[in-house]
Design a protein around this motif. Sequence first.
Motif, short mmCIF file in Angstrom:
data_model
loop_
_atom_site.label_atom_id
_atom_site.label_comp_id
_atom_site.label_asym_id
_atom_site.label_seq_id
_atom_site.Cartn_x
_atom_site.Cartn_y
_atom_site.Cartn_z
N PRO A 106 98.58 33.83 30.06
CA PRO A 106 97.81 34.37 28.95
C PRO A 106 98.67 35.06 27.90
CG PRO A 106 97.53 35.72 30.90
CD PRO A 106 98.31 34.52 31.31
N GLU A 107 99.85 35.54 28.31
CA GLU A 107 100.65 36.31 27.36
C GLU A 107 101.75 35.47 26.72
OE1 GLU A 107 101.60 38.75 30.53
OE2 GLU A 107 99.45 38.80 30.75
N GLY A 108 101.75 34.19 26.95
CA GLY A 108 102.78 33.39 26.32
C GLY A 108 103.43 32.44 27.30
N PRO A 109 104.29 31.58 26.81
CA PRO A 109 104.81 30.50 27.63
C PRO A 109 105.72 30.95 28.76
CG PRO A 109 105.87 30.56 25.46
CD PRO A 109 104.74 31.53 25.42
N ARG A 110 106.22 32.18 28.75
CA ARG A 110 107.15 32.60 29.80
C ARG A 110 106.44 33.13 31.04
NH1 ARG A 110 110.37 36.97 27.85
NH2 ARG A 110 111.25 36.93 29.94
N ALA A 111 105.14 33.30 30.95
CA ALA A 111 104.44 34.02 32.02
C ALA A 111 104.38 33.26 33.34
CB ALA A 111 103.04 34.39 31.57
N TRP A 112 104.83 32.00 33.36
CA TRP A 112 104.75 31.25 34.62
C TRP A 112 105.59 31.86 35.73
CZ3 TRP A 112 109.37 29.66 36.46
CH2 TRP A 112 110.42 29.51 35.53
N HIS A 113 106.53 32.70 35.38
CA HIS A 113 107.39 33.28 36.43
C HIS A 113 106.84 34.60 36.94
CE1 HIS A 113 109.28 36.18 33.58
NE2 HIS A 113 108.84 35.28 32.75
N LEU A 114 105.62 34.92 36.53
CA LEU A 114 104.94 36.10 37.07
C LEU A 114 103.68 35.66 37.81
CD1 LEU A 114 105.10 38.36 33.89
CD2 LEU A 114 106.40 38.71 36.01
N SER A 115 103.25 36.42 38.80
CA SER A 115 101.97 36.16 39.46
C SER A 115 100.85 36.45 38.47
CB SER A 115 101.78 37.06 40.67
OG SER A 115 102.91 37.04 41.49
N GLU A 116 99.67 36.00 38.81
CA GLU A 116 98.53 36.20 37.92
C GLU A 116 98.32 37.68 37.60
OE1 GLU A 116 95.77 34.27 40.46
OE2 GLU A 116 95.72 32.47 39.21
N LEU A 117 98.14 37.96 36.33
CA LEU A 117 97.82 39.29 35.82
C LEU A 117 98.88 40.34 36.15
CD1 LEU A 117 93.98 39.50 36.66
CD2 LEU A 117 95.06 38.46 34.66
N ALA A 118 100.09 39.88 36.48
CA ALA A 118 101.15 40.84 36.83
C ALA A 118 101.90 41.26 35.57
CB ALA A 118 102.13 40.21 37.81
N PRO A 119 102.16 42.55 35.44
CA PRO A 119 103.03 42.98 34.34
C PRO A 119 104.48 42.63 34.68
CG PRO A 119 102.43 44.85 35.71
CD PRO A 119 101.71 43.66 36.28
N ARG B 255 94.96 44.77 41.85
CA ARG B 255 95.96 45.45 41.02
C ARG B 255 95.48 46.86 40.63
NH1 ARG B 255 100.12 42.54 40.50
NH2 ARG B 255 100.00 40.25 40.46
N ALA B 256 94.18 46.99 40.35
CA ALA B 256 93.64 48.31 40.01
C ALA B 256 93.76 49.27 41.19
CB ALA B 256 92.18 48.18 39.57
N ARG B 257 93.55 48.74 42.39
CA ARG B 257 93.70 49.59 43.58
C ARG B 257 95.15 50.02 43.76
NH1 ARG B 257 89.34 47.21 48.04
NH2 ARG B 257 87.77 46.73 46.47
N GLY B 258 96.07 49.07 43.51
CA GLY B 258 97.50 49.41 43.61
C GLY B 258 97.86 50.53 42.65
N GLN B 259 97.34 50.42 41.44
CA GLN B 259 97.61 51.44 40.43
C GLN B 259 97.07 52.80 40.86
OE1 GLN B 259 96.16 50.03 36.71
NE2 GLN B 259 97.66 51.20 35.52
N ARG B 260 95.88 52.80 41.39
CA ARG B 260 95.28 54.07 41.84
C ARG B 260 96.09 54.69 42.98
NH1 ARG B 260 91.10 57.63 42.53
NH2 ARG B 260 90.01 57.65 44.53
N VAL B 261 96.51 53.85 43.91
CA VAL B 261 97.29 54.38 45.04
C VAL B 261 98.65 54.89 44.58
CG1 VAL B 261 98.54 53.65 47.12
CG2 VAL B 261 96.12 53.09 46.86
N ASN B 262 99.36 54.09 43.77
CA ASN B 262 100.73 54.47 43.40
C ASN B 262 100.80 55.57 42.36
OD1 ASN B 262 101.81 52.47 45.09
ND2 ASN B 262 101.68 50.93 43.50
N PHE C 29 110.31 41.99 42.64
CA PHE C 29 110.47 43.42 42.32
C PHE C 29 109.69 44.31 43.30
CE2 PHE C 29 108.81 47.20 40.15
CZ PHE C 29 109.99 47.85 39.88
N ASP C 30 108.42 44.01 43.48
CA ASP C 30 107.61 44.84 44.40
C ASP C 30 108.22 44.85 45.80
OD1 ASP C 30 105.56 45.74 42.69
OD2 ASP C 30 104.42 43.88 42.92
N THR C 31 108.66 43.68 46.24
CA THR C 31 109.22 43.56 47.59
C THR C 31 110.51 44.36 47.72
OG1 THR C 31 108.22 41.39 47.83
CG2 THR C 31 110.05 41.89 49.30
#
Length: 441
Positions: A38-51, A259-266, A319-321
Amino acid sequence: MSNGKALGRRRFLRMGAAAAAGGVVGCSRRGEGPAAPPEGPRAWHLSELAPPPEWSRLDGWQGQVRGSEFRRLLETVSTDGAGFWSALELREDRALIRTSTAEEGAERYALRFAAEAGAGPAARGEGPAARYWRRAGEMGRSPGRPLEGVHIALDAGHLGGRWAQMEARWYRVGSSPAVMEGELTLQTARRLRGLLEAGGARVSLVRETAEPLTAQEPTALRGAALASLVAGQGTGVVFREEQIRREAERLFYRTSEIRARGQRVNEVLRPDLVVCLHFNAEDWGGDAGQPVFSGRNHLHVLAHGCLSGAEFALDDQRFDTLLRLVQGVPDEEIRLCDAVARHLARATGLPAYSYLGKNARRVSDNPYVWARNLLANRVYHCPVVFTEPYVMNHAEVFARLQAGDYEGEREVAGRRGPSLFREYAQGVADGLAAALEAGRA
Ligand SMILES: [Zn+2]
């Protein structure tokens, strides 16, 4: 729940592409596919909705972890042992980490290791660098009250109520009350909170109701859904409105919500550990109004790990790992999982579930404990105990769920015992207490 088949064939078709590109097939894990762009052609190297990751967040871990420890955790827990070399190079004194899989010449992040010999606590990730959670050994002694002062977040898996059917964590037999995983997990979380608080713990529920934490309801995810469908099936396909709607729903409950739960926890709760509560299921066929019952009933407990090469190539997953690894999360997490699994096995009498595929690996001598790469355990940057007891569409489990919660013991489905919710909660509480008692000694 962990069986992809319960959701029907459509998901499998989609997951063919997702798995090939590094997605994860399974429970809360299903459908976390290759990046929609959704954010452009490079986003394939990120998981869905991942910053995109902020690699500078590893700066606090410079010189903190021994190279031998880093390698051990990477090879035996965090990945499947084979698939990280294209994105990470191990040198004697540092790890060189690709910051972006999309850019061939992108700068690599250099993480310096601690000296092998004579290294102090810092070498075990116990240094002053930023982490919000405490390992048991840092909590101080508390003889006889191992839970005293421990901050525990309980993540009741899935949603409930009006969302349960959308999530396909719902079935009904005849006119009996519907079985909804997200309602069962919340009921268990409330019961468990009481037990842990009685032991002196501070307990936060990641969600308190059947409603989502994410503000992105499906209608807000239509663009991302379309992009995701195109990423999976190509640009030449015309998608029906129904397909787009269902994809937006999947992104809502499986990705955005987690992802929203992750944000709340972290960022808000910052607990010492998280318990993700789930119920398992076997394939109940395509009709949730006429579910097929299974003769199998089992238990397993998940730690995070076992990334495939394709998963490790996704920038956010790598990164997360690694952020978990440098903090020493895996060892503490496996220790907690081991104790909870032992006590849950004793409380439930259930046999261990075994994974047959390559998406999970054993990480201790406990046959109930497996490492698996789920969005719902990877996004929490602290130890996570992810529990999967009881097959919801097993006849005895169904009868016990229909019996609901009750005090004391009753005979249900030919067996006398506590309510399933109390049995589940007690097993987890006893396991956490045992692990913390050993760690705080
Ligand atoms: Zn589940």
